[in-house]
Design a protein around this motif. Structure first.
Motif, PDB file in Angstrom:
ATOM      1  N   VAL A  29       0.845  -1.200   0.000  1.00  0.00           N
ATOM      2  CA  VAL A  29       0.000   0.000   0.000  1.00  0.00           C
ATOM      3  C   VAL A  29       0.878   1.248   0.000  1.00  0.00           C
ATOM      4  O   VAL A  29       2.028   1.214   0.430  1.00  0.00           O
ATOM      5  N   ALA A  30       0.316   2.336  -0.517  1.00  0.00           N
ATOM      6  CA  ALA A  30       0.922   3.660  -0.425  1.00  0.00           C
ATOM      7  C   ALA A  30      -0.037   4.533   0.368  1.00  0.00           C
ATOM      8  O   ALA A  30      -1.220   4.210   0.502  1.00  0.00           O
ATOM      9  N   ILE A  31       0.454   5.665   0.875  1.00  0.00           N
ATOM     10  CA  ILE A  31      -0.361   6.572   1.679  1.00  0.00           C
ATOM     11  C   ILE A  31      -0.492   7.900   0.948  1.00  0.00           C
ATOM     12  O   ILE A  31       0.505   8.483   0.499  1.00  0.00           O
ATOM     13  N   ALA A  32      -1.730   8.359   0.832  1.00  0.00           N
ATOM     14  CA  ALA A  32      -2.007   9.640   0.183  1.00  0.00           C
ATOM     15  C   ALA A  32      -1.588  10.788   1.095  1.00  0.00           C
ATOM     16  O   ALA A  32      -1.959  10.814   2.265  1.00  0.00           O
ATOM     17  N   LEU A  33      -0.840  11.733   0.538  1.00  0.00           N
ATOM     18  CA  LEU A  33      -0.407  12.902   1.302  1.00  0.00           C
ATOM     19  C   LEU A  33      -1.308  14.107   1.078  1.00  0.00           C
ATOM     20  O   LEU A  33      -1.042  15.187   1.593  1.00  0.00           O
ATOM     21  N   ARG A  34      -2.361  13.908   0.308  1.00  0.00           N
ATOM     22  CA  ARG A  34      -3.443  14.875   0.146  1.00  0.00           C
ATOM     23  C   ARG A  34      -4.618  14.094  -0.430  1.00  0.00           C
ATOM     24  O   ARG A  34      -4.482  12.935  -0.804  1.00  0.00           O
ATOM     25  N   ASP A  35      -5.779  14.706  -0.494  1.00  0.00           N
ATOM     26  CA  ASP A  35      -6.931  14.041  -1.101  1.00  0.00           C
ATOM     27  C   ASP A  35      -6.621  13.742  -2.569  1.00  0.00           C
ATOM     28  O   ASP A  35      -6.185  14.623  -3.305  1.00  0.00           O
ATOM     29  N   LEU A  36      -6.842  12.494  -2.966  1.00  0.00           N
ATOM     30  CA  LEU A  36      -6.625  12.064  -4.349  1.00  0.00           C
ATOM     31  C   LEU A  36      -7.973  11.665  -4.944  1.00  0.00           C
ATOM     32  O   LEU A  36      -8.859  11.211  -4.225  1.00  0.00           O
ATOM     33  N   LYS A  37      -8.115  11.808  -6.233  1.00  0.00           N
ATOM     34  CA  LYS A  37      -9.393  11.576  -6.905  1.00  0.00           C
ATOM     35  C   LYS A  37      -9.392  10.294  -7.736  1.00  0.00           C
ATOM     36  O   LYS A  37      -8.370   9.902  -8.290  1.00  0.00           O
ATOM     37  N   GLN A  38     -10.577   9.690  -7.820  1.00  0.00           N
ATOM     38  CA  GLN A  38     -10.770   8.526  -8.671  1.00  0.00           C
ATOM     39  C   GLN A  38     -10.301   8.837 -10.085  1.00  0.00           C
ATOM     40  O   GLN A  38     -10.504   9.951 -10.579  1.00  0.00           O
ATOM     41  N   ASN A  39      -9.667   7.886 -10.729  1.00  0.00           N
ATOM     42  CA  ASN A  39      -9.122   7.976 -12.092  1.00  0.00           C
ATOM     43  C   ASN A  39      -7.856   8.834 -12.191  1.00  0.00           C
ATOM     44  O   ASN A  39      -7.298   8.962 -13.275  1.00  0.00           O
ATOM     45  N   GLU A  40      -7.418   9.419 -11.075  1.00  0.00           N
ATOM     46  CA  GLU A  40      -6.165  10.169 -11.067  1.00  0.00           C
ATOM     47  C   GLU A  40      -5.009   9.164 -11.214  1.00  0.00           C
ATOM     48  O   GLU A  40      -5.084   8.049 -10.704  1.00  0.00           O
ATOM     49  N   SER A  41      -3.954   9.563 -11.895  1.00  0.00           N
ATOM     50  CA  SER A  41      -2.778   8.709 -12.045  1.00  0.00           C
ATOM     51  C   SER A  41      -1.641   9.267 -11.208  1.00  0.00           C
ATOM     52  O   SER A  41      -1.406  10.473 -11.190  1.00  0.00           O
ATOM     53  N   VAL A  42      -0.953   8.373 -10.511  1.00  0.00           N
ATOM     54  CA  VAL A  42       0.252   8.735  -9.762  1.00  0.00           C
ATOM     55  C   VAL A  42       1.357   7.793 -10.209  1.00  0.00           C
ATOM     56  O   VAL A  42       1.101   6.684 -10.661  1.00  0.00           O
ATOM     57  N   GLU A  43       2.565   8.253 -10.110  1.00  0.00           N
ATOM     58  CA  GLU A  43       3.711   7.415 -10.439  1.00  0.00           C
ATOM     59  C   GLU A  43       4.565   7.263  -9.188  1.00  0.00           C
ATOM     60  O   GLU A  43       5.112   8.235  -8.675  1.00  0.00           O
ATOM     61  N   LEU A  44       4.654   6.044  -8.698  1.00  0.00           N
ATOM     62  CA  LEU A  44       5.456   5.743  -7.517  1.00  0.00           C
ATOM     63  C   LEU A  44       6.864   5.401  -7.963  1.00  0.00           C
ATOM     64  O   LEU A  44       7.048   4.717  -8.971  1.00  0.00           O
ATOM     65  N   ILE A  45       7.841   5.857  -7.211  1.00  0.00           N
ATOM     66  CA  ILE A  45       9.226   5.460  -7.459  1.00  0.00           C
ATOM     67  C   ILE A  45       9.662   4.671  -6.236  1.00  0.00           C
ATOM     68  O   ILE A  45       9.744   5.198  -5.130  1.00  0.00           O
ATOM     69  N   ILE A  46       9.908   3.380  -6.458  1.00  0.00           N
ATOM     70  CA  ILE A  46      10.298   2.477  -5.379  1.00  0.00           C
ATOM     71  C   ILE A  46      11.649   1.886  -5.760  1.00  0.00           C
ATOM     72  O   ILE A  46      11.750   1.108  -6.706  1.00  0.00           O
ATOM     73  N   GLY A  47      12.684   2.299  -5.046  1.00  0.00           N
ATOM     74  CA  GLY A  47      14.037   1.908  -5.435  1.00  0.00           C
ATOM     75  C   GLY A  47      14.368   2.537  -6.773  1.00  0.00           C
ATOM     76  O   GLY A  47      14.244   3.742  -6.950  1.00  0.00           O
ATOM     77  N   ASN A  48      14.729   1.704  -7.751  1.00  0.00           N
ATOM     78  CA  ASN A  48      15.044   2.198  -9.099  1.00  0.00           C
ATOM     79  C   ASN A  48      13.897   2.010 -10.066  1.00  0.00           C
ATOM     80  O   ASN A  48      14.065   2.203 -11.269  1.00  0.00           O
ATOM     81  N   SER A  49      12.746   1.599  -9.561  1.00  0.00           N
ATOM     82  CA  SER A  49      11.606   1.289 -10.430  1.00  0.00           C
ATOM     83  C   SER A  49      10.513   2.339 -10.325  1.00  0.00           C
ATOM     84  O   SER A  49      10.261   2.886  -9.255  1.00  0.00           O
ATOM     85  N   LYS A  50       9.870   2.589 -11.468  1.00  0.00           N
ATOM     86  CA  LYS A  50       8.695   3.466 -11.499  1.00  0.00           C
ATOM     87  C   LYS A  50       7.455   2.583 -11.594  1.00  0.00           C
ATOM     88  O   LYS A  50       7.433   1.614 -12.354  1.00  0.00           O
TER      89      LYS A  50
END
Length: 108
Positions: free
Chosen positions: A21-42
């Motif tokens: 799981v990831a934690i939202a740092l502000r209100d996020l909306k349905q269908n919004e796209s985020v890109e997580l960077i975990i180690g060297n991977s997006k």
């Protein structure tokens, strides 16, 4: 390791590389796209629901009765299958000590 991510001004955080799981740092909306960077991977995630500030969303598919992992530790168990980008909260997670556990034959 803490990994802060931002895409288009939409922040979230993954606290440990083993988290599902990831934690939202502000209100996020349905269908919004985020890109997580975990180690060297997006890892691109399209949100399936609105995610309130401070709430969790799945970054991996979590099958019914699998553990929900945050901080690198088990924090509960999925009461049903949880899809990538789905809000993870009390409606789909149970305590490991739940008296009427779905995973032990209780009703959802």
């Amino acid at each position: 390791m803490t990994v802060a991510i931002t895409m288009g001004g939409t922040p979230a955080i993954v606290l440990n590389p083993s988290d599902n799981v990831a934690i939202a740092l502000r209100d996020l909306k349905q269908n919004e796209s985020v890109e997580l960077i975990i180690g060297n991977s997006k890892l691109p995630i399209k949100l399936l629901n609105d995610i309130p500030f401070g709430h969790k969303f799945a970054i991996k598919g979590i099958r019914m009765c699998d553990y929900v992992i945050k901080y690198g530790h088990v924090i509960g168990r999925a009461k049903r299958n949880i899809g990538i980008g789905e809000h993870v909260h009390v409606h789909n997670v149970e305590s490991l000590t739940a008296v009427h556990s779905v995973c032990k034959g209780g009703k959802p």
